[in-house]
Design an enzyme around this catalytic site. Structure first.
Site, mmCIF file in Angstrom:
data_model
loop_
_atom_site.group_PDB
_atom_site.id
_atom_site.type_symbol
_atom_site.label_atom_id
_atom_site.label_comp_id
_atom_site.label_asym_id
_atom_site.label_seq_id
_atom_site.Cartn_x
_atom_site.Cartn_y
_atom_site.Cartn_z
ATOM 1 N N GLU A 53 80.593 21.822 6.886
ATOM 2 C CA GLU A 53 81.628 22.893 6.219
ATOM 3 C C GLU A 53 80.981 22.949 4.860
ATOM 4 O O GLU A 53 81.148 24.043 4.309
ATOM 5 C CB GLU A 53 83.000 22.160 6.182
ATOM 6 C CG GLU A 53 84.091 23.083 6.089
ATOM 7 C CD GLU A 53 85.391 22.518 6.046
ATOM 8 O OE1 GLU A 53 85.779 21.465 6.647
ATOM 9 O OE2 GLU A 53 86.469 23.381 5.707
ATOM 10 N N ARG A 98 80.308 6.317 13.515
ATOM 11 C CA ARG A 98 81.112 5.749 14.355
ATOM 12 C C ARG A 98 80.972 5.706 15.977
ATOM 13 O O ARG A 98 81.623 5.164 16.673
ATOM 14 C CB ARG A 98 82.317 6.759 14.033
ATOM 15 C CG ARG A 98 83.175 6.014 13.103
ATOM 16 C CD ARG A 98 84.621 6.808 12.409
ATOM 17 N NE ARG A 98 83.895 7.776 11.554
ATOM 18 C CZ ARG A 98 84.475 8.834 11.116
ATOM 19 N NH1 ARG A 98 85.849 9.078 11.567
ATOM 20 N NH2 ARG A 98 84.122 9.682 10.137
#
Ligand code: AMP
Length: 176
Positions: free
Chosen positions: A98, A61
């Protein structure tokens, strides 16, 4: 057009891609030419006097506005990519996500000691991705590094992990 108007064009998707994440969807911001122009103008105004010679964008992105900003700044564009995508000799940096570990790479000959670099990505959450990108660019020994995000999730305070002498800036600030 105000920053508030740009903020309102970002679509929030609760629980995407997993429960508990408030996903900031920038495709709704990009679909309007007026919003896109304003975003481009805000970015250009922020960096036009910094002497930027290269914009470094992080896959994927960071590839939306990165090249557009590079064009306006009369700078080059350098991609940071996921492993196995860049065809020439690379250096890499790994960082904890994570779940598990991610790695990013940059061409070892893409930057030089004279370069003033703006590293750009769409969003600052924990800061892990950008710290890894910063470390990569630092290894290539450039003159100065600036860091920019379209969106910052302020509650996560990801900017605390960057060295104090590095200018970190974001266009749109959200609480979560
Ligand atoms: P981080 O390394 O935690 O700062 O995460 C930043 C990267 O993860 C960015 O490249 C974003 O594209 C993506 N990301 C993390 N959290 C979100 C979110 N809430 N909405 C959209 N993208 C996110």
């Amino acid at each position: 057009m105000s920053i508030q108007t740009l903020k309102q064009a970002v679509r929030n998707i609760p629980d995407f891609p997993i429960a508990g994440i408030q996903f900031k969807d920038i495709t709704t911001l990009f679909q309007s030419p007026e919003h896109l122009q304003e975003l481009s103008d805000v970015l250009y105004e922020a960096y036009k006097n910094k002497g930027i010679t290269k914009v470094v964008g992080i896959e994927s992105r960071g590839f939306f506005m990165g090249p557009a900003l590079a064009l306006r700044l009369n700078a080059g564009f350098i991609p940071i990519r996921k492993p196995g995508k860049l065809p020439h000799i690379t250096i890499e940096e790994s960082y904890e996500k994570e779940y598990g570990v991610d790695t990013i790479q940059i061409h070892e000959d893409s930057l030089s000691p004279d370069d003033v670099v703006l590293i750009h990505d769409d969003l600052l959450a924990t800061g892990g991705t950008m710290i890894a990108a910063y470390n990569l660019v630092k290894k290539l020994g450039v003159k100065k590094i600036y860091i920019n995000f379209l969106i910052e999730l302020e509650e996560l305070n990801g900017r605390q992990y960057f060295p104090k002498d590095v200018e970190v800036d974001s266009v749109l600030k959200f609480d979560i």
